[in-house]
Design a protein around this motif. Structure first.
Motif, PDB file in Angstrom:
ATOM      1  N   ALA A  16       0.832  -1.202   0.000  1.00 11.35           N
ATOM      2  CA  ALA A  16       0.000   0.000   0.000  1.00 11.35           C
ATOM      3  C   ALA A  16       0.865   1.250   0.000  1.00 11.35           C
ATOM      4  CB  ALA A  16      -0.926   0.000   1.208  1.00 11.35           C
ATOM      5  N   LYS A  65       0.672   0.102  -4.520  1.00 13.31           N
ATOM      6  CA  LYS A  65       0.192  -1.100  -5.196  1.00 13.31           C
ATOM      7  C   LYS A  65      -1.047  -1.635  -4.458  1.00 13.31           C
ATOM      8  CE  LYS A  65       4.814  -2.269  -6.892  1.00 13.31           C
ATOM      9  NZ  LYS A  65       5.882  -3.302  -6.992  1.00 13.31           N
ATOM     10  N   TYR A  66      -2.133  -0.870  -4.531  1.00 11.61           N
ATOM     11  CA  TYR A  66      -3.326  -1.185  -3.743  1.00 11.61           C
ATOM     12  C   TYR A  66      -4.022  -2.468  -4.201  1.00 11.61           C
ATOM     13  CZ  TYR A  66      -2.458   3.676  -2.548  1.00 11.61           C
ATOM     14  OH  TYR A  66      -1.861   4.843  -2.149  1.00 11.61           O
ATOM     15  N   ASN A  67      -4.034  -2.701  -5.507  1.00  8.26           N
ATOM     16  CA  ASN A  67      -4.689  -3.917  -6.015  1.00  8.26           C
ATOM     17  C   ASN A  67      -3.995  -5.181  -5.514  1.00  8.26           C
ATOM     18  OD1 ASN A  67      -5.892  -1.825  -7.583  1.00  8.26           O
ATOM     19  ND2 ASN A  67      -6.490  -3.334  -9.119  1.00  8.26           N
ATOM     20  N   GLU A  68      -2.688  -5.111  -5.350  1.00 10.28           N
ATOM     21  CA  GLU A  68      -1.950  -6.254  -4.814  1.00 10.28           C
ATOM     22  C   GLU A  68      -2.089  -6.327  -3.292  1.00 10.28           C
ATOM     23  OE1 GLU A  68       2.124  -6.755  -6.207  1.00 10.28           O
ATOM     24  OE2 GLU A  68       1.717  -5.331  -7.839  1.00 10.28           O
ATOM     25  N   LEU A  93      -4.641  -5.386  -1.285  1.00  8.17           N
ATOM     26  CA  LEU A  93      -5.941  -5.746  -0.711  1.00  8.17           C
ATOM     27  C   LEU A  93      -6.093  -7.244  -0.440  1.00  8.17           C
ATOM     28  CD1 LEU A  93      -8.678  -4.837   0.290  1.00  8.17           C
ATOM     29  CD2 LEU A  93      -9.533  -5.008  -2.069  1.00  8.17           C
ATOM     30  N   ILE A 149      -7.325   0.738   2.215  1.00  5.83           N
ATOM     31  CA  ILE A 149      -6.908   0.313   0.875  1.00  5.83           C
ATOM     32  C   ILE A 149      -8.087   0.247  -0.094  1.00  5.83           C
ATOM     33  CG2 ILE A 149      -5.978  -1.627  -0.460  1.00  5.83           C
ATOM     34  CD1 ILE A 149      -4.220  -2.311   1.965  1.00  5.83           C
ATOM     35  N   GLN A 150      -9.221  -0.231   0.362  1.00  9.49           N
ATOM     36  CA  GLN A 150     -10.357  -0.503  -0.531  1.00  9.49           C
ATOM     37  C   GLN A 150     -10.760   0.670  -1.433  1.00  9.49           C
ATOM     38  OE1 GLN A 150     -13.113  -2.155   2.382  1.00  9.49           O
ATOM     39  NE2 GLN A 150     -12.963  -4.186   1.433  1.00  9.49           N
ATOM     40  N   LYS A 183      -9.015   2.825  -2.730  1.00  7.48           N
ATOM     41  CA  LYS A 183      -7.943   3.152  -3.671  1.00  7.48           C
ATOM     42  C   LYS A 183      -7.709   2.048  -4.708  1.00  7.48           C
ATOM     43  CE  LYS A 183      -5.675   5.872  -0.060  1.00  7.48           C
ATOM     44  NZ  LYS A 183      -4.528   5.996   0.828  1.00  7.48           N
ATOM     45  N   VAL A 184      -8.473   0.976  -4.572  1.00  4.24           N
ATOM     46  CA  VAL A 184      -8.335  -0.136  -5.527  1.00  4.24           C
ATOM     47  C   VAL A 184      -8.976   0.264  -6.847  1.00  4.24           C
ATOM     48  CG1 VAL A 184      -9.056  -2.495  -6.056  1.00  4.24           C
ATOM     49  CG2 VAL A 184      -8.204  -1.922  -3.780  1.00  4.24           C
ATOM     50  N   THR A 185      -8.259  -0.002  -7.933  1.00  6.98           N
ATOM     51  CA  THR A 185      -8.764   0.305  -9.266  1.00  6.98           C
ATOM     52  C   THR A 185      -9.439  -0.929  -9.851  1.00  6.98           C
ATOM     53  OG1 THR A 185      -6.917   1.817  -9.610  1.00  6.98           O
ATOM     54  CG2 THR A 185      -8.143   1.142 -11.562  1.00  6.98           C
TER      55      THR A 185
END
Length: 301
Positions: free
Chosen positions: A240, A244-247, A249, A281-282, A284-286
């Motif tokens: 985070a 790298k938010y997608n990774e 979460l 984090i949620q 900011k997830v794309t």
């Protein structure tokens, strides 16, 4: 006659008994112990009192201006540090030193001397490891002389001398980040399979926001050795921090599933922290978008 002999005998007995007892010193002994970062500082000294006497002046009997003072009373005052440190801008090796001073109205001279067991009578300037100038300030009144070590950050602080209404703040500092990283690297080199060491090193870099790719590699190695909610949460937090938010979460979500109700550390602290991390984090997830490949029509021959 018998009464006289009995009185003398009792007096001798009381005197003999008293000699073996501890009696209070005119200036009470004191000790200050303070950690700044990973460096332990210890100052041992005695605390003279004013008793309506004048101090810090040309004509004073107590610590007169422009004369070497043991910076306390009784035995020499000592200043000890567990690592290398900076004393008023002068780099000093780890060790134990005599703390001496020369009071003055404009600027005090503060001295650290190698001969920590010697008094002012045997002082030799050639044995100094640091000799600095510090401007005194005014402060609250203190009947007894006092020394404090006050941390400001995890790498800086002040040694403060206080007596009467005078304060002398001496800046001290340590290279905490360098010392910490050297120790962590040494531990990891000696114990490469130690998950606690890897987690500690990764966590330290995370808190400092430095060398995050290295922190991530240490977290991954710890996970490979023994997966836990802590090192998974650590990895999610590093990802985070790297954006790298997608990774991050799914790693944080998995960390939450690894904790158990019987683990008091998890239920009492880490569960809530992991949930906070997930919540942060949620947003900011794309979302992944499906990309359809458009094929061009073949031209007729």
């Amino acid at each position: 006659m018998k009464k006289h002999i009995l009185t003398v005998s009792l007096a001798v007995l009381l005197t003999t008994y008293a000699i073996g007892q501890r009696t209070p010193a005119p200036s009470q002994g004191a000790q200050v112990m303070q950690t700044i970062g990973v460096t332990d500082f210890t100052v041992k000294y005695s605390r003279p009192t004013l008793k309506k006497r004048k101090v810090f002046a040309d004509s004073s009997a107590l610590a007169p201006y422009n004369q070497l003072w043991r910076t306390g009373a009784n035995s020499p005052t000592t200043f000890e540090a567990s690592t290398e440190f900076s004393f008023g801008g002068r780099t000093v090796p780890a060790g134990k030193y005599a703390l001496l001073s020369i009071p003055s109205g404009a600027a005090w001279t503060l001295i650290l001397n190698k001969k920590y067991e010697q008094g002012t009578e045997a002082y030799q300037e050639s044995e100094d490891v640091a000799r600095i100038q510090v401007a005194p300030t005014s402060g609250e009144f203190n009947e007894a002389f006092k020394i404090d070590v006050e941390p400001v950050t995890d790498s800086t602080g002040y040694m403060i001398l206080s007596w009467s209404s005078v304060k002398v703040p001496v800046p001290i500092s340590v290279r905490t980040e360098t010392l910490t990283m050297n120790a962590l690297n040494k531990t990891i080199a000696e114990k490469p399979e130690d998950t606690a060491a890897l987690e500690s090193a990764a966590g330290y870099l995370l808190t400092k926001g430095k060398d995050l790719p290295l922190a991530l590699s240490w977290a991954d190695k710890a996970i490979g050795l023994k997966e836990s909610y802590y090192n998974m949460w650590l990895k999610a937090s590093i990802l985070a921090k790297l954006g790298k938010y997608n990774e991050a979460l799914p790693v944080a979500q998995k960390a939450l599933t690894l904790g158990t109700a019987s683990d008091q550390a998890f239920t009492g602290f880490f569960k809530g922290e992991i949930e906070k991390t997930i919540a942060a984090i949620q947003p900011k997830v794309t979302p992944k978008t499906a990309t359809a490949s458009v094929k061009g029509k073949k031209k007729k021959k």
